[in-house]
Motif scaffolding. Structure first.
Motif, PDB file in Angstrom:
ATOM      1  N   GLU A 320    -101.102 -12.920 -12.586  1.00 34.50           N
ATOM      2  CA  GLU A 320    -101.804 -11.917 -11.732  1.00 34.50           C
ATOM      3  C   GLU A 320    -103.177 -11.617 -12.245  1.00 34.50           C
ATOM      4  OE1 GLU A 320    -100.402 -10.649  -8.942  1.00 34.50           O
ATOM      5  OE2 GLU A 320     -98.373 -11.572  -9.139  1.00 34.50           O
ATOM      6  N   LEU A 324    -106.254 -12.295  -9.764  1.00 38.79           N
ATOM      7  CA  LEU A 324    -107.061 -11.230  -9.502  1.00 38.79           C
ATOM      8  C   LEU A 324    -108.385 -11.962  -9.813  1.00 38.79           C
ATOM      9  CD1 LEU A 324    -108.450  -8.487  -9.614  1.00 38.79           C
ATOM     10  CD2 LEU A 324    -107.584  -8.176 -12.084  1.00 38.79           C
ATOM     11  N   HIS A 327    -109.493 -14.390  -6.863  1.00 44.32           N
ATOM     12  CA  HIS A 327    -109.813 -13.686  -5.582  1.00 44.32           C
ATOM     13  C   HIS A 327    -110.933 -12.893  -5.552  1.00 44.32           C
ATOM     14  CE1 HIS A 327    -106.802 -15.089  -3.159  1.00 44.32           C
ATOM     15  NE2 HIS A 327    -105.672 -14.858  -3.990  1.00 44.32           N
ATOM     16  N   GLU A 334    -109.690  -7.539  -1.100  1.00 45.67           N
ATOM     17  CA  GLU A 334    -108.178  -6.722  -0.813  1.00 45.67           C
ATOM     18  C   GLU A 334    -107.133  -7.433  -1.492  1.00 45.67           C
ATOM     19  OE1 GLU A 334    -105.381  -5.679   2.885  1.00 45.67           O
ATOM     20  OE2 GLU A 334    -107.280  -6.414   3.331  1.00 45.67           O
ATOM     21  N   GLN A 335    -107.266  -8.746  -1.715  1.00 44.83           N
ATOM     22  CA  GLN A 335    -106.147  -9.438  -2.365  1.00 44.83           C
ATOM     23  C   GLN A 335    -106.263  -9.208  -3.851  1.00 44.83           C
ATOM     24  OE1 GLN A 335    -108.085 -10.820   0.126  1.00 44.83           O
ATOM     25  NE2 GLN A 335    -107.362 -12.557   1.058  1.00 44.83           N
ATOM     26  N   GLU A 337    -107.619  -6.599  -5.134  1.00 43.76           N
ATOM     27  CA  GLU A 337    -106.917  -5.081  -5.489  1.00 43.76           C
ATOM     28  C   GLU A 337    -105.591  -5.375  -5.787  1.00 43.76           C
ATOM     29  OE1 GLU A 337    -107.051  -0.667  -4.104  1.00 43.76           O
ATOM     30  OE2 GLU A 337    -107.868  -2.099  -2.931  1.00 43.76           O
ATOM     31  N   SER A 338    -104.850  -6.028  -4.899  1.00 48.81           N
ATOM     32  CA  SER A 338    -103.351  -6.068  -4.838  1.00 48.81           C
ATOM     33  C   SER A 338    -103.015  -6.803  -6.289  1.00 48.81           C
ATOM     34  CB  SER A 338    -102.979  -7.046  -3.631  1.00 48.81           C
ATOM     35  OG  SER A 338    -101.538  -7.089  -3.733  1.00 48.81           O
ATOM     36  N   HIS A 339    -103.786  -7.836  -6.495  1.00 51.84           N
ATOM     37  CA  HIS A 339    -103.373  -8.502  -7.948  1.00 51.84           C
ATOM     38  C   HIS A 339    -103.606  -7.837  -8.999  1.00 51.84           C
ATOM     39  CE1 HIS A 339    -102.125 -12.341  -6.228  1.00 51.84           C
ATOM     40  NE2 HIS A 339    -103.234 -12.578  -5.551  1.00 51.84           N
ATOM     41  N   HIS A 341    -103.507  -4.244  -9.346  1.00 53.97           N
ATOM     42  CA  HIS A 341    -102.213  -3.381  -9.419  1.00 53.97           C
ATOM     43  C   HIS A 341    -101.201  -3.949  -9.992  1.00 53.97           C
ATOM     44  CE1 HIS A 341    -104.436   0.129  -7.565  1.00 53.97           C
ATOM     45  NE2 HIS A 341    -104.564  -0.548  -6.671  1.00 53.97           N
ATOM     46  N   ARG A 342    -100.802  -5.194  -9.517  1.00 57.30           N
ATOM     47  CA  ARG A 342     -99.661  -5.936 -10.175  1.00 57.30           C
ATOM     48  C   ARG A 342     -99.811  -6.427 -11.538  1.00 57.30           C
ATOM     49  NH1 ARG A 342     -99.074  -8.391  -4.825  1.00 57.30           N
ATOM     50  NH2 ARG A 342    -100.119 -10.349  -5.446  1.00 57.30           N
ATOM     51  N   GLN A 366    -112.349  -2.532  -5.497  1.00 55.06           N
ATOM     52  CA  GLN A 366    -112.488  -1.464  -4.602  1.00 55.06           C
ATOM     53  C   GLN A 366    -113.810  -1.021  -4.191  1.00 55.06           C
ATOM     54  OE1 GLN A 366    -111.043   1.261  -7.662  1.00 55.06           O
ATOM     55  NE2 GLN A 366    -108.900   1.341  -6.576  1.00 55.06           N
ATOM     56  N   GLN A 369    -114.690  -3.347  -1.045  1.00 55.59           N
ATOM     57  CA  GLN A 369    -114.114  -3.084   0.065  1.00 55.59           C
ATOM     58  C   GLN A 369    -114.921  -1.763   0.634  1.00 55.59           C
ATOM     59  OE1 GLN A 369    -109.616  -3.197   0.297  1.00 55.59           O
ATOM     60  NE2 GLN A 369    -110.157  -3.356  -1.941  1.00 55.59           N
TER      61      GLN A 369
END
Length: 428
Positions: A320, A324, A327, A334-335, A337-339, A341-342, A366, A369
């Motif tokens: 992850e 992160l 990306h 957006e991707q 940020e998702s990675h 958090h994971r 963030q 975005q």
């Protein structure tokens, strides 16, 4: 020639945080100041001093070493030509605290002293118990890296332990298995010194550690440590902005047969390849590499015994983290940020360095975005110690501040961030 170990020099080096390589570099610089020409010493030269193979260096080298240490050569345990090495040392060298530091601070010094002590039955036998003790010290280095990362002290301790592992080779008799394991331990410590230098953005020093680590790994025949060194080499070149060299180094790691024997190593190889691909702007290639990494992780046996440094790969945190990084570099915020958090949910509590880095990356994602307020709040959760003392985190937050000011110029958020970072000066 009598080759009694120079335990006085070893103790002085341990007390002052010198590895064989770093002392050689310091003496070379002193030689340049003395003679106008940079000296040609390297780590093997200093190891020869410590092993007693060179008991009285050349005059210019002695003067340079005295300038570095502030001590005369005889006070560092060197013996002038024509004098027996059994000549009593000056009283200050018999200081009990110095002896204690020598014994506690150096496995190799203890082993060598025991092997050379009069009245012993014969050379000491070096065994796997010695290797096990080194492995425990290696686990301590890894734990320090996870907490603090990039610090010069970690680099120096790891380099000194690499020298200790090498010194054990000359401290007694051993089987081929033990000797290979000692080379693997030395390579592992040197790779940690390399990683600390990379993490601290000390790239020239990292390259010197890299070369020695690679040679030691070849002598050990250990596939896992070879993978670690070449994988770190790829990361170093990626951080230096040299993706072609990073790809080449990563390919060496990914083509080692350990990646076919254990898919978890393949997972790490693919994930680091993806992070480098992020520099090329090829989103499709990044997705393919991350997909290969996920597939490899799913195939890997979680119960196999692996090196301690592979722990973050086992639970998916490293995958992850590298996703992160890839990306974020691509601008897929957006991707990213998702990675982020994971990765933060998967990182073990002791992984403080990675947590700080990924929090800084989350703030960048963030901000990318358009959510300046949330990004600033996230950035301000990075611990001040990491923000001010870890080179990579410091640079990430400096870049974040510049991007924040560019995107939200004159806003209250920028003012808050400025006041917050100004307060760091009084916190360090």
């Amino acid at each position: 020639m009598d080759t009694t170990r120079n335990v006085v020099l070893e103790a002085w080096m341990a007390e002052h945080g010198y590895s064989s390589n770093s002392l050689a570099d310091a003496v070379n610089s002193a030689l340049e100041r003395l003679t106008g020409r940079l000296g040609g010493l390297d780590g093997s030269s200093v190891r020869a001093w410590k092993a007693g193979r060179v008991m009285w260096p050349k005059a210019a080298t002695r003067k340079a070493l005295e300038d570095v240490s502030g001590l005369p050569a005889v006070a560092l345990g060197f013996v002038p030509r024509g004098r027996s090495s059994s000549t009593p040392v000056p009283p200050q060298q018999e200081d009990p605290d110095m002896k204690r530091r020598t014994l506690v601070g150096g496995i190799a010094a203890v082993a060598a002293a025991a092997a050379a002590a009069p009245g012993t039955a014969g050379p000491r036998r070096i065994g796997m118990s010695d290797v096990d003790r080194l492995n425990k010290r290696f686990a301590e280095i890894i734990a320090s890296d996870h907490r603090h990362g990039g610090q010069l002290g970690i680099e120096q301790r790891a380099a000194a332990l690499a020298d200790e592992a090498l010194n054990l080779q000359n401290a007694g008799s051993a089987t081929q298995r033990v000797r290979s394991s000692l080379y693997a331990s030395a390579a592992a410590f040197r790779s940690s010194a390399m990683w600390a230098a990379i993490d601290g953005r000390r790239y020239d020093v990292a390259k010197a550690h890299m070369r020695e680590a690679q040679a030691l790994a070849e002598m050990s025949g250990d596939q896992a440590i070879k993978f670690r060194i070449w994988s770190h080499t790829g990361t170093m070149y990626r951080h230096m902005g040299r993706p072609a060299d990073a790809f080449a180094a990563n390919d060496v790691a990914r083509n080692l047969h350990i990646t076919r024997r254990d898919p978890m190593f393949a997972c790490l190889g693919h994930a680091r390849h993806a992070a480098t691909l992020g520099h090329t702007g090829d989103s499709a290639a990044v997705r393919r590499a991350l997909g290969s990494a996920r597939d490899a992780l799913e195939r890997a046996d979680p119960d196999l015994t692996r090196p301690v440094w592979m722990a973050p790969v086992r639970n998916g945190a490293e995958l992850e983290t590298l996703a992160l990084s890839a990306h974020l570099r691509l601008g897929n915020f957006e991707q990213a940020e998702s990675h982020a958090h994971r990765s933060l949910s998967l990182l073990d509590p002791q992984m403080q360095r990675d947590r700080a880095i990924n929090t800084a990356r989350l703030a960048h994602a963030q901000l990318g975005q358009g959510d300046a307020d949330a990004a600033a709040v996230t950035a301000m959760t990075v611990p001040i110690d990491a923000a001010t003392r870890h080179a990579r985190v410091t640079r990430m937050l400096q870049e974040f501040g510049a991007a924040l000011r560019a995107s939200a110029h004159g806003s209250i958020t920028v003012q808050t961030w400025t006041v917050y970072t100004d307060a760091w000066r009084t916190a360090v």
